[in-house]
Design a protein around this motif. Structure first.
Motif, PDB file in Angstrom:
ATOM      1  N   ALA A  20       1.468   1.228   8.055  1.00  0.00           N
ATOM      2  CA  ALA A  20       0.528   0.275   7.456  1.00  0.00           C
ATOM      3  C   ALA A  20      -0.880   0.482   8.001  1.00  0.00           C
ATOM      4  O   ALA A  20      -1.860   0.429   7.246  1.00  0.00           O
ATOM      5  N   GLY A  21      -0.989   0.744   9.299  1.00  0.00           N
ATOM      6  CA  GLY A  21      -2.308   1.020   9.870  1.00  0.00           C
ATOM      7  C   GLY A  21      -2.916   2.293   9.317  1.00  0.00           C
ATOM      8  O   GLY A  21      -4.121   2.345   9.034  1.00  0.00           O
ATOM      9  N   TRP A  22      -2.087   3.326   9.141  1.00  0.00           N
ATOM     10  CA  TRP A  22      -2.585   4.586   8.582  1.00  0.00           C
ATOM     11  C   TRP A  22      -3.050   4.387   7.139  1.00  0.00           C
ATOM     12  O   TRP A  22      -4.106   4.888   6.744  1.00  0.00           O
ATOM     13  N   ILE A  23      -2.281   3.637   6.352  1.00  0.00           N
ATOM     14  CA  ILE A  23      -2.675   3.366   4.968  1.00  0.00           C
ATOM     15  C   ILE A  23      -3.968   2.565   4.939  1.00  0.00           C
ATOM     16  O   ILE A  23      -4.856   2.826   4.118  1.00  0.00           O
ATOM     17  N   TRP A  24      -4.109   1.593   5.835  1.00  0.00           N
ATOM     18  CA  TRP A  24      -5.314   0.755   5.879  1.00  0.00           C
ATOM     19  C   TRP A  24      -6.552   1.613   6.160  1.00  0.00           C
ATOM     20  O   TRP A  24      -7.595   1.428   5.544  1.00  0.00           O
ATOM     21  N   TRP A  78      -1.191  -9.170 -10.502  1.00  0.00           N
ATOM     22  CA  TRP A  78      -1.023  -9.416  -9.073  1.00  0.00           C
ATOM     23  C   TRP A  78       0.014  -8.450  -8.497  1.00  0.00           C
ATOM     24  O   TRP A  78      -0.209  -7.852  -7.450  1.00  0.00           O
ATOM     25  N   TRP A  79       1.161  -8.295  -9.180  1.00  0.00           N
ATOM     26  CA  TRP A  79       2.233  -7.428  -8.695  1.00  0.00           C
ATOM     27  C   TRP A  79       1.774  -5.974  -8.623  1.00  0.00           C
ATOM     28  O   TRP A  79       2.047  -5.282  -7.650  1.00  0.00           O
ATOM     29  N   SER A  80       1.084  -5.508  -9.652  1.00  0.00           N
ATOM     30  CA  SER A  80       0.637  -4.111  -9.633  1.00  0.00           C
ATOM     31  C   SER A  80      -0.487  -3.904  -8.624  1.00  0.00           C
ATOM     32  O   SER A  80      -0.663  -2.801  -8.103  1.00  0.00           O
ATOM     33  N   GLY A  81      -1.217  -4.944  -8.300  1.00  0.00           N
ATOM     34  CA  GLY A  81      -2.273  -4.839  -7.301  1.00  0.00           C
ATOM     35  C   GLY A  81      -1.749  -4.713  -5.881  1.00  0.00           C
ATOM     36  O   GLY A  81      -2.472  -4.276  -4.977  1.00  0.00           O
ATOM     37  N   LEU A  82      -0.482  -5.081  -5.662  1.00  0.00           N
ATOM     38  CA  LEU A  82       0.103  -4.980  -4.322  1.00  0.00           C
ATOM     39  C   LEU A  82       0.339  -3.540  -3.894  1.00  0.00           C
ATOM     40  O   LEU A  82       0.564  -3.272  -2.724  1.00  0.00           O
ATOM     41  N   TRP A  83       0.337  -2.613  -4.819  1.00  0.00           N
ATOM     42  CA  TRP A  83       0.742  -1.238  -4.531  1.00  0.00           C
ATOM     43  C   TRP A  83      -0.430  -0.272  -4.532  1.00  0.00           C
ATOM     44  O   TRP A  83      -0.249   0.926  -4.718  1.00  0.00           O
ATOM     45  N   HIS A  84      -1.641  -0.764  -4.311  1.00  0.00           N
ATOM     46  CA  HIS A  84      -2.820   0.099  -4.283  1.00  0.00           C
ATOM     47  C   HIS A  84      -3.732  -0.292  -3.124  1.00  0.00           C
ATOM     48  O   HIS A  84      -3.932  -1.468  -2.852  1.00  0.00           O
ATOM     49  N   ALA A  89      -1.230  -1.532   2.274  1.00  0.00           N
ATOM     50  CA  ALA A  89      -1.048  -1.573   3.729  1.00  0.00           C
ATOM     51  C   ALA A  89      -0.490  -2.929   4.167  1.00  0.00           C
ATOM     52  O   ALA A  89       0.429  -2.996   4.997  1.00  0.00           O
ATOM     53  N   LEU A  90      -1.022  -4.001   3.616  1.00  0.00           N
ATOM     54  CA  LEU A  90      -0.515  -5.331   3.964  1.00  0.00           C
ATOM     55  C   LEU A  90       0.914  -5.523   3.464  1.00  0.00           C
ATOM     56  O   LEU A  90       1.736  -6.149   4.147  1.00  0.00           O
ATOM     57  N   THR A  91       1.225  -4.977   2.300  1.00  0.00           N
ATOM     58  CA  THR A  91       2.583  -5.074   1.765  1.00  0.00           C
ATOM     59  C   THR A  91       3.568  -4.329   2.660  1.00  0.00           C
ATOM     60  O   THR A  91       4.650  -4.844   2.980  1.00  0.00           O
ATOM     61  N   VAL A  92       3.206  -3.120   3.091  1.00  0.00           N
ATOM     62  CA  VAL A  92       4.076  -2.334   3.968  1.00  0.00           C
ATOM     63  C   VAL A  92       4.269  -3.053   5.304  1.00  0.00           C
ATOM     64  O   VAL A  92       5.384  -3.110   5.836  1.00  0.00           O
ATOM     65  N   ALA A  93       3.208  -3.619   5.855  1.00  0.00           N
ATOM     66  CA  ALA A  93       3.319  -4.348   7.125  1.00  0.00           C
ATOM     67  C   ALA A  93       4.233  -5.562   6.972  1.00  0.00           C
ATOM     68  O   ALA A  93       5.088  -5.822   7.834  1.00  0.00           O
ATOM     69  N   ILE A  95       6.671  -6.023   4.768  1.00  0.00           N
ATOM     70  CA  ILE A  95       8.053  -5.576   4.591  1.00  0.00           C
ATOM     71  C   ILE A  95       8.644  -5.112   5.921  1.00  0.00           C
ATOM     72  O   ILE A  95       9.802  -5.402   6.241  1.00  0.00           O
ATOM     73  N   ALA A  96       7.847  -4.400   6.731  1.00  0.00           N
ATOM     74  CA  ALA A  96       8.332  -3.924   8.032  1.00  0.00           C
ATOM     75  C   ALA A  96       8.663  -5.098   8.947  1.00  0.00           C
ATOM     76  O   ALA A  96       9.714  -5.091   9.619  1.00  0.00           O
ATOM     77  N   VAL A  97       7.815  -6.096   8.989  1.00  0.00           N
ATOM     78  CA  VAL A  97       8.069  -7.271   9.836  1.00  0.00           C
ATOM     79  C   VAL A  97       9.301  -8.021   9.335  1.00  0.00           C
ATOM     80  O   VAL A  97      10.152  -8.451  10.132  1.00  0.00           O
ATOM     81  N   PHE A  98       9.443  -8.162   8.033  1.00  0.00           N
ATOM     82  CA  PHE A  98      10.597  -8.865   7.466  1.00  0.00           C
ATOM     83  C   PHE A  98      11.902  -8.142   7.798  1.00  0.00           C
ATOM     84  O   PHE A  98      12.880  -8.769   8.224  1.00  0.00           O
ATOM     85  N   VAL A  99      11.930  -6.827   7.626  1.00  0.00           N
ATOM     86  CA  VAL A  99      13.148  -6.055   7.922  1.00  0.00           C
ATOM     87  C   VAL A  99      13.450  -6.089   9.418  1.00  0.00           C
ATOM     88  O   VAL A  99      14.608  -6.206   9.830  1.00  0.00           O
ATOM     89  N   ALA A 100      12.413  -6.012  10.259  1.00  0.00           N
ATOM     90  CA  ALA A 100      12.626  -6.071  11.708  1.00  0.00           C
ATOM     91  C   ALA A 100      13.205  -7.424  12.117  1.00  0.00           C
ATOM     92  O   ALA A 100      14.138  -7.483  12.940  1.00  0.00           O
ATOM     93  N   PHE A 101      12.688  -8.514  11.561  1.00  0.00           N
ATOM     94  CA  PHE A 101      13.249  -9.830  11.860  1.00  0.00           C
ATOM     95  C   PHE A 101      14.693  -9.935  11.380  1.00  0.00           C
ATOM     96  O   PHE A 101      15.543 -10.518  12.066  1.00  0.00           O
ATOM     97  N   ALA A 102      14.981  -9.388  10.208  1.00  0.00           N
ATOM     98  CA  ALA A 102      16.353  -9.431   9.691  1.00  0.00           C
ATOM     99  C   ALA A 102      17.297  -8.679  10.633  1.00  0.00           C
ATOM    100  O   ALA A 102      18.385  -9.179  10.961  1.00  0.00           O
TER     101      ALA A 102
END
Length: 128
Positions: A20-24, A78-84, A89-93, A95-102
């Motif tokens: 996420a940091g690299w994408i940002w 809104w949905w298509s804007g999440l992937w650009h 970067a915020l979406t990837v971060a 998802i990573a936090v959510f999966v780590a908590f799970a």
């Protein structure tokens, strides 16, 4: 199994936040003109006008599809804007936090790892 899940949790969190940091950093601040309804140049900088910012587009969309078409158009944009760009970067971060908590909470629910044979248990000599 529990220790492996803790390690996987840390690995997913570190890799996800690093990506996420690299994408940002790599995401440009330039405007994306691909989905523009109209393009207006202000002080030499092109500014896209999105279709949902145009009253004519909204009126036509509402005329043919009703209010639900306007709502679904907003959700789709809104949905298509999440992937650009930086939103990706915020979406990837997230998802990573959510999966780590799970993974962490799944590891908490599992029983303790059984001791490995051949290795002395340091807690075996302690009185109960």
């Amino acid at each position: 199994m529990r220790k492996r899940l803790y390690a996987a949790c840390a690995l997913v969190l570190a890799a996800g936040l690093a990506c996420a940091g690299w994408i940002w950093v790599k995401a440009g601040d330039g405007t994306d003109l691909s989905g523009a309804y109209q393009i207006v140049v202000v002080d030499g900088v092109p500014r896209p006008i999105a279709p949902n910012e145009s009253k004519m587009y909204q009126r036509d969309l509402q005329r043919y599809g009703g209010k639900m078409a306007l709502i679904f158009d907003d959700i789709n944009r809104w949905w298509s804007g999440l992937w650009h760009g930086r939103s990706l970067a915020l979406t990837v971060a997230f998802i990573a936090v959510f999966v780590a908590f799970a993974l962490y909470f799944i590891a908490l629910a599992l029983p303790e790892d059984p001791p490995v044979e051949g290795i002395a248990n340091p807690n075996a000599d302690l009185p109960s």
